[in-house]
Design a protein around this motif. Sequence first.
Motif, PDB file in Angstrom:
ATOM      1  N   SER A  43      29.654  39.564  48.041  1.00 38.81           N
ATOM      2  CA  SER A  43      28.821  38.492  48.601  1.00 38.81           C
ATOM      3  C   SER A  43      28.779  38.480  50.124  1.00 38.81           C
ATOM      4  O   SER A  43      27.838  37.955  50.708  1.00 38.81           O
ATOM      5  CB  SER A  43      29.290  37.130  48.080  1.00 38.81           C
ATOM      6  N   GLN A  44      29.779  39.069  50.793  1.00 44.50           N
ATOM      7  CA  GLN A  44      29.820  39.059  52.260  1.00 44.50           C
ATOM      8  C   GLN A  44      29.307  40.362  52.873  1.00 44.50           C
ATOM      9  O   GLN A  44      29.345  40.528  54.092  1.00 44.50           O
ATOM     10  CB  GLN A  44      31.249  38.786  52.742  1.00 44.50           C
ATOM     11  N   CYS A  75      33.800  43.213  43.995  1.00 47.81           N
ATOM     12  CA  CYS A  75      34.826  44.159  44.416  1.00 47.81           C
ATOM     13  C   CYS A  75      35.105  43.956  45.900  1.00 47.81           C
ATOM     14  O   CYS A  75      34.168  43.808  46.686  1.00 47.81           O
ATOM     15  CB  CYS A  75      34.341  45.586  44.144  1.00 47.81           C
ATOM     16  N   ASN A  76      36.367  43.959  46.261  1.00 48.11           N
ATOM     17  CA  ASN A  76      36.763  43.733  47.661  1.00 48.11           C
ATOM     18  C   ASN A  76      37.354  44.987  48.295  1.00 48.11           C
ATOM     19  O   ASN A  76      38.100  44.904  49.249  1.00 48.11           O
ATOM     20  CB  ASN A  76      37.766  42.577  47.737  1.00 48.11           C
ATOM     21  N   GLU A  82      34.347  41.000  49.828  1.00 49.95           N
ATOM     22  CA  GLU A  82      34.397  40.043  48.709  1.00 49.95           C
ATOM     23  C   GLU A  82      35.801  39.457  48.655  1.00 49.95           C
ATOM     24  O   GLU A  82      36.581  39.715  47.739  1.00 49.95           O
ATOM     25  CB  GLU A  82      34.043  40.722  47.378  1.00 49.95           C
ATOM     26  N   PRO A  83      36.152  38.631  49.661  1.00 48.17           N
ATOM     27  CA  PRO A  83      37.523  38.139  49.771  1.00 48.17           C
ATOM     28  C   PRO A  83      37.877  36.998  48.829  1.00 48.17           C
ATOM     29  O   PRO A  83      39.054  36.717  48.613  1.00 48.17           O
ATOM     30  CB  PRO A  83      37.607  37.673  51.228  1.00 48.17           C
ATOM     31  N   ASP A 107      38.742  46.393  41.004  1.00 41.04           N
ATOM     32  CA  ASP A 107      38.734  47.569  41.870  1.00 41.04           C
ATOM     33  C   ASP A 107      37.882  48.620  41.175  1.00 41.04           C
ATOM     34  O   ASP A 107      37.960  48.780  39.938  1.00 41.04           O
ATOM     35  CB  ASP A 107      40.146  48.128  42.075  1.00 41.04           C
ATOM     36  N   VAL A 108      37.076  49.338  41.941  1.00 35.49           N
ATOM     37  CA  VAL A 108      36.252  50.403  41.363  1.00 35.49           C
ATOM     38  C   VAL A 108      36.832  51.783  41.640  1.00 35.49           C
ATOM     39  O   VAL A 108      36.446  52.758  41.006  1.00 35.49           O
ATOM     40  CB  VAL A 108      34.790  50.332  41.865  1.00 35.49           C
ATOM     41  N   ASN A 109      37.747  51.874  42.592  1.00 36.15           N
ATOM     42  CA  ASN A 109      38.405  53.134  42.957  1.00 36.15           C
ATOM     43  C   ASN A 109      39.911  52.961  42.899  1.00 36.15           C
ATOM     44  O   ASN A 109      40.418  51.836  42.934  1.00 36.15           O
ATOM     45  CB  ASN A 109      38.011  53.558  44.381  1.00 36.15           C
ATOM     46  N   GLY A 110      40.609  54.076  42.870  1.00 37.99           N
ATOM     47  CA  GLY A 110      42.061  54.062  42.984  1.00 37.99           C
ATOM     48  C   GLY A 110      42.786  53.873  41.670  1.00 37.99           C
ATOM     49  O   GLY A 110      42.175  53.725  40.600  1.00 37.99           O
TER      50      GLY A 110
END
Length: 168
Positions: A43-44, A75-76, A82-83, A107-110
């Motif tokens: 959103s940010q 996702c932040n 996106e905090p 999370d989308v990675n890691g």
Amino acid sequence: MSTGINYKDAKSIHYFTVTDLEGEPISLRKYEGHICIIVNVASQCGMARKNFEELNELHQEYAETKGLKILAFPCNQFMDTEPGDSCSMKQYIKLKNLKFDIFEKIDVNGSRGSPLWKYLKRKKRGSFGSFIKWNFTKFIVDADGQPVERFGPCTSPKEMVKSLEKYW
């Protein structure tokens, strides 16, 4: 967080269960027979306004007529864009009058990456590898739950209509 089977064993997105903003598990079998757009959102992010507006427009135009489903995952992982928590995301949804499905932040990675997103990345690699490079990476998933196309952050949702038409 996605739950269910190992992403390497999944045959479609329908094998996964994700969590909604209320903390409830949602089986993606709910989307069987539907063309879906799955997207990571923030959103940010500077790209948020246009992407959210166009995703909402696609939902309004095609959800009833074509059965299009949009699944958005906050996702932040990219520059703290996106905090907030689920409560602040619900406020944002209400403020922006968003009508498509938005789920719990992931999370989308890691190593802590969502199994659903690991599956999507495995099935449709990006130009520079399997990782997600930024917010608003979009996947088209066909009615059988197969990821069939991937679009980078700079592709506007409206630009995806021609691709979506191949699957309706």
